[in-house]
Design a protein around this motif. Sequence first.
Motif, PDB file in Angstrom:
ATOM      1  N   ARG B 157      14.941   0.835  -1.287  1.00  0.00           N
ATOM      2  CA  ARG B 157      14.333   0.217  -2.454  1.00  0.00           C
ATOM      3  C   ARG B 157      12.811   0.083  -2.339  1.00  0.00           C
ATOM      4  O   ARG B 157      12.130   0.001  -3.329  1.00  0.00           O
ATOM      5  CB  ARG B 157      14.946  -1.155  -2.717  1.00  0.00           C
ATOM      6  CG  ARG B 157      16.105  -1.124  -3.686  1.00  0.00           C
ATOM      7  CD  ARG B 157      16.549  -2.515  -4.025  1.00  0.00           C
ATOM      8  NE  ARG B 157      16.170  -3.463  -3.004  1.00  0.00           N
ATOM      9  CZ  ARG B 157      15.117  -4.254  -3.079  1.00  0.00           C
ATOM     10  NH1 ARG B 157      14.359  -4.223  -4.129  1.00  0.00           N
ATOM     11  NH2 ARG B 157      14.846  -5.082  -2.096  1.00  0.00           N
ATOM     12  N   THR B 158      12.304  -0.031  -1.086  1.00  0.00           N
ATOM     13  CA  THR B 158      10.849  -0.163  -0.952  1.00  0.00           C
ATOM     14  C   THR B 158      10.243   1.223  -0.837  1.00  0.00           C
ATOM     15  O   THR B 158      10.706   2.060  -0.068  1.00  0.00           O
ATOM     16  CB  THR B 158      10.476  -0.986   0.294  1.00  0.00           C
ATOM     17  OG1 THR B 158      11.241  -0.494   1.387  1.00  0.00           O
ATOM     18  CG2 THR B 158      10.775  -2.453   0.097  1.00  0.00           C
ATOM     19  N   ALA B 159       9.195   1.441  -1.618  1.00  0.00           N
ATOM     20  CA  ALA B 159       8.617   2.770  -1.713  1.00  0.00           C
ATOM     21  C   ALA B 159       7.941   3.157  -0.396  1.00  0.00           C
ATOM     22  O   ALA B 159       7.266   2.344   0.234  1.00  0.00           O
ATOM     23  CB  ALA B 159       7.613   2.819  -2.848  1.00  0.00           C
ATOM     24  N   TYR B 160       8.160   4.399  -0.003  1.00  0.00           N
ATOM     25  CA  TYR B 160       7.522   4.901   1.207  1.00  0.00           C
ATOM     26  C   TYR B 160       6.015   4.990   1.014  1.00  0.00           C
ATOM     27  O   TYR B 160       5.251   4.978   1.988  1.00  0.00           O
ATOM     28  CB  TYR B 160       8.123   6.270   1.551  1.00  0.00           C
ATOM     29  CG  TYR B 160       7.653   6.823   2.865  1.00  0.00           C
ATOM     30  CD1 TYR B 160       7.782   6.077   4.033  1.00  0.00           C
ATOM     31  CD2 TYR B 160       7.084   8.086   2.942  1.00  0.00           C
ATOM     32  CE1 TYR B 160       7.349   6.580   5.244  1.00  0.00           C
ATOM     33  CE2 TYR B 160       6.644   8.603   4.156  1.00  0.00           C
ATOM     34  CZ  TYR B 160       6.785   7.845   5.302  1.00  0.00           C
ATOM     35  OH  TYR B 160       6.357   8.332   6.495  1.00  0.00           O
ATOM     36  N   THR B 161       5.582   5.037  -0.275  1.00  0.00           N
ATOM     37  CA  THR B 161       4.148   5.150  -0.557  1.00  0.00           C
ATOM     38  C   THR B 161       3.360   3.997   0.053  1.00  0.00           C
ATOM     39  O   THR B 161       2.201   4.165   0.410  1.00  0.00           O
ATOM     40  CB  THR B 161       3.904   5.186  -2.068  1.00  0.00           C
ATOM     41  OG1 THR B 161       4.700   4.173  -2.671  1.00  0.00           O
ATOM     42  CG2 THR B 161       4.253   6.525  -2.656  1.00  0.00           C
ATOM     43  N   GLN B 162       3.983   2.819   0.184  1.00  0.00           N
ATOM     44  CA  GLN B 162       3.290   1.688   0.820  1.00  0.00           C
ATOM     45  C   GLN B 162       2.888   2.042   2.248  1.00  0.00           C
ATOM     46  O   GLN B 162       1.788   1.750   2.694  1.00  0.00           O
ATOM     47  CB  GLN B 162       4.197   0.458   0.867  1.00  0.00           C
ATOM     48  CG  GLN B 162       4.385  -0.218  -0.470  1.00  0.00           C
ATOM     49  CD  GLN B 162       5.213  -1.482  -0.326  1.00  0.00           C
ATOM     50  OE1 GLN B 162       5.393  -2.000   0.762  1.00  0.00           O
ATOM     51  NE2 GLN B 162       5.721  -1.967  -1.443  1.00  0.00           N
ATOM     52  N   GLU B 163       3.838   2.673   2.952  1.00  0.00           N
ATOM     53  CA  GLU B 163       3.555   3.031   4.334  1.00  0.00           C
ATOM     54  C   GLU B 163       2.516   4.147   4.407  1.00  0.00           C
ATOM     55  O   GLU B 163       1.656   4.149   5.281  1.00  0.00           O
ATOM     56  CB  GLU B 163       4.858   3.419   5.037  1.00  0.00           C
ATOM     57  CG  GLU B 163       5.661   2.199   5.448  1.00  0.00           C
ATOM     58  CD  GLU B 163       7.161   2.365   5.371  1.00  0.00           C
ATOM     59  OE1 GLU B 163       7.694   3.252   6.069  1.00  0.00           O
ATOM     60  OE2 GLU B 163       7.809   1.613   4.624  1.00  0.00           O
ATOM     61  N   GLU B 164       2.598   5.084   3.442  1.00  0.00           N
ATOM     62  CA  GLU B 164       1.602   6.156   3.412  1.00  0.00           C
ATOM     63  C   GLU B 164       0.213   5.589   3.120  1.00  0.00           C
ATOM     64  O   GLU B 164      -0.776   5.986   3.732  1.00  0.00           O
ATOM     65  CB  GLU B 164       1.980   7.182   2.350  1.00  0.00           C
ATOM     66  CG  GLU B 164       3.142   8.069   2.789  1.00  0.00           C
ATOM     67  CD  GLU B 164       3.638   8.975   1.669  1.00  0.00           C
ATOM     68  OE1 GLU B 164       4.228  10.003   1.985  1.00  0.00           O
ATOM     69  OE2 GLU B 164       3.428   8.633   0.487  1.00  0.00           O
ATOM     70  N   ALA B 165       0.167   4.622   2.183  1.00  0.00           N
ATOM     71  CA  ALA B 165      -1.114   4.004   1.853  1.00  0.00           C
ATOM     72  C   ALA B 165      -1.704   3.332   3.087  1.00  0.00           C
ATOM     73  O   ALA B 165      -2.905   3.438   3.361  1.00  0.00           O
ATOM     74  CB  ALA B 165      -0.934   2.985   0.736  1.00  0.00           C
ATOM     75  N   SER B 166      -0.845   2.658   3.836  1.00  0.00           N
ATOM     76  CA  SER B 166      -1.296   1.985   5.052  1.00  0.00           C
ATOM     77  C   SER B 166      -1.900   2.986   6.025  1.00  0.00           C
ATOM     78  O   SER B 166      -2.972   2.766   6.586  1.00  0.00           O
ATOM     79  CB  SER B 166      -0.121   1.257   5.689  1.00  0.00           C
ATOM     80  OG  SER B 166      -0.398   0.952   7.018  1.00  0.00           O
ATOM     81  N   ALA B 167      -1.215   4.128   6.176  1.00  0.00           N
ATOM     82  CA  ALA B 167      -1.725   5.159   7.083  1.00  0.00           C
ATOM     83  C   ALA B 167      -3.044   5.727   6.562  1.00  0.00           C
ATOM     84  O   ALA B 167      -3.991   5.957   7.319  1.00  0.00           O
ATOM     85  CB  ALA B 167      -0.687   6.262   7.248  1.00  0.00           C
ATOM     86  N   PHE B 179       2.753  -4.585   9.916  1.00  0.00           N
ATOM     87  CA  PHE B 179       2.209  -5.304   8.760  1.00  0.00           C
ATOM     88  C   PHE B 179       2.779  -4.842   7.417  1.00  0.00           C
ATOM     89  O   PHE B 179       2.586  -5.488   6.410  1.00  0.00           O
ATOM     90  CB  PHE B 179       0.685  -5.191   8.737  1.00  0.00           C
ATOM     91  CG  PHE B 179       0.058  -5.899   9.899  1.00  0.00           C
ATOM     92  CD1 PHE B 179       0.047  -7.284   9.960  1.00  0.00           C
ATOM     93  CD2 PHE B 179      -0.492  -5.184  10.951  1.00  0.00           C
ATOM     94  CE1 PHE B 179      -0.508  -7.947  11.043  1.00  0.00           C
ATOM     95  CE2 PHE B 179      -1.048  -5.839  12.035  1.00  0.00           C
ATOM     96  CZ  PHE B 179      -1.054  -7.226  12.082  1.00  0.00           C
ATOM     97  N   ILE B 180       3.461  -3.699   7.401  1.00  0.00           N
ATOM     98  CA  ILE B 180       4.019  -3.214   6.122  1.00  0.00           C
ATOM     99  C   ILE B 180       5.549  -3.168   6.191  1.00  0.00           C
ATOM    100  O   ILE B 180       6.242  -3.853   5.446  1.00  0.00           O
ATOM    101  CB  ILE B 180       3.482  -1.807   5.763  1.00  0.00           C
ATOM    102  CG1 ILE B 180       1.957  -1.796   5.783  1.00  0.00           C
ATOM    103  CG2 ILE B 180       4.041  -1.349   4.426  1.00  0.00           C
ATOM    104  CD1 ILE B 180       1.298  -2.638   4.716  1.00  0.00           C
ATOM    105  N   THR B 181       6.081  -2.362   7.114  1.00  0.00           N
ATOM    106  CA  THR B 181       7.525  -2.146   7.131  1.00  0.00           C
ATOM    107  C   THR B 181       8.278  -3.419   7.498  1.00  0.00           C
ATOM    108  O   THR B 181       9.212  -3.829   6.807  1.00  0.00           O
ATOM    109  CB  THR B 181       7.886  -1.031   8.135  1.00  0.00           C
ATOM    110  OG1 THR B 181       6.967   0.041   7.969  1.00  0.00           O
ATOM    111  CG2 THR B 181       9.282  -0.532   7.908  1.00  0.00           C
ATOM    112  N   LEU B 182       7.861  -4.070   8.579  1.00  0.00           N
ATOM    113  CA  LEU B 182       8.602  -5.240   9.056  1.00  0.00           C
ATOM    114  C   LEU B 182       8.670  -6.359   8.016  1.00  0.00           C
ATOM    115  O   LEU B 182       9.752  -6.882   7.753  1.00  0.00           O
ATOM    116  CB  LEU B 182       8.013  -5.730  10.385  1.00  0.00           C
ATOM    117  CG  LEU B 182       8.834  -6.807  11.090  1.00  0.00           C
ATOM    118  CD1 LEU B 182      10.219  -6.294  11.433  1.00  0.00           C
ATOM    119  CD2 LEU B 182       8.138  -7.288  12.358  1.00  0.00           C
TER     120      LEU B 182
END
Lengths: 305, 265
Positions: B157-167, B179-182
Amino acid sequence: MTDPADPPRPQGQTAAVQPSTRRRLAAALQRHPSVVLGLLLAAPVAWLVIAYLGSLVVLFLNAGWSRDPFTGLVKRDFTFNNFVELATNPVYRTIALRTLGMAVAVTVTCALLAFPLAYYMARVASPRVRGLLVIAVLMPLWSSYLIKVFSWLQILSGDGVLNWALSPLGLQGPGHGEVGLWLVLTYLWLPYMILPVYAGLERIPNSLIEASADLGGGGWMTFRRVILPLVFPALVAGSIFTFSLTLGDYIAPQYITTTQFIGNVILSNFGVPNLPLAATLSLVPLVIVTSYLLIARRLGAFEAL
Amino acid sequence: MGGRTGRVLLRIATAAVLLFMYIPLALVVIYAFSENGTSAWPPSSLSTKWIEQAIANTGLRDAFLTSIVIALGATVVALVLGSLAALAVGRHQFFGREAVSFVVVFPIALPGVVTGMALSTTFATTGLPLGILAIVIGHATFCIVLVYNNVIARLRRTAYTQEEASADLGADSWQTFRFITLPNIRSAMLAGALLAFALSFDEVIVTIFVAGGVKTLPIWIFQSFRLANQVALVNVAGLVAILLSVVPVYIATRLTRDTGAAGRT
């Protein structure tokens, strides 16, 4: 803009005292996603393969071993004697068929009882009531299994509440026996059927039901030609539980009836009496449920879980 | 199902099924307070004497504490392994991905008697001792799926784009996780852990095969089933057992309200 080696720190993070080692490691992991994947998978896969699949292999080996009647020790030579005994002894066949029949009866009853409640939850109740009903179904599912059996033991007993409620009508409860067990197992596994059927019904778009009505389909026609086919995978998903749980139970049969079911026979041969034979016997529910899972998968039940 | 009659019938059927599900549970609560301490209905009068006796019963208390320890142990193992597997399957593409999700579900899909036999024959064959550790291993094995399912539902349900943005913003993989996934999956992990605790605390079918001489609360209840003088205590123990599985599950349901992943698969 920002130097990648010095990213803006999210709040709450203290400045790293020794950033170099950790950062170099993190950067290396970033470049090798397969290493990350390996680290993530290693522990759970090792655990499941060793502790579970490994155990199933040992179970299978044991099924071919035998117990020396004089020393009582297990002889580790693989033979098919136990399998032959299982296939030719009519007692085991009767017990296996009886257990299978019980599993089918319980599954059908659960499906019949689950459907109206699931339908009400998914398509009639307001969102608030629906949320409450989901919790109302989850609570009995998670309440202590043994206590539910114990409660039924008391309900079905001679001076129990069922006979007390039925006696003014001149009726008597089924007491402790196979009919009682059918009732108890239906009770125990009913929530496992309600939840997937509810989820399946909830997924049916309203437009399909409206379209059926527009095309002249009455209530029954819509139910039979639209709703039932769409909810079928969910019914199969629920039946995996009612089936598997019935085949794997030995406590309810032991307390509610005096009849033998496959679980009881396994337990009574377990340990000192004849561990290899118990192992062979437990391959029966294993094979039945594995085949059932494979069929269920073809019927699309896994997407409905 | 159209029509006014249909709707009324549906309501009646719904109410009847709910009654069927709740009457046996309500009876346990009433019996726990029943004065005469037998299964005779109706109880002559109510009292708290069995509750007091249950608290004073050392066998019952020890079994309760053993169950807590085992459930905590199994929960920790299941939490770690289930979360790792969910992160692997939820965030990576690899050969055998389907197989991993199948193997995670397998221990709970197979009949309990098979799992129990498989584990106990393995312990007997390898000479490892039965007991608390064996129970923890057994419970953890089929509790992994509860954490796994909750976490993977959240990851989907949580978009992978958040993690990509973080990277993209320069965070390394550890920072992205921390700070994002956990924070995204934390409440799903907790919900899975609560379900694992509830399942382990209640489990008896597999436990009997691997317990050796250890008495968990369900084993204590199981052994007291047929002892006439223990009926009242069993009802009290049942009340405790119901509360200790229902309360964690209720919290877990609130935590995952959006995904509703509190089913046992």
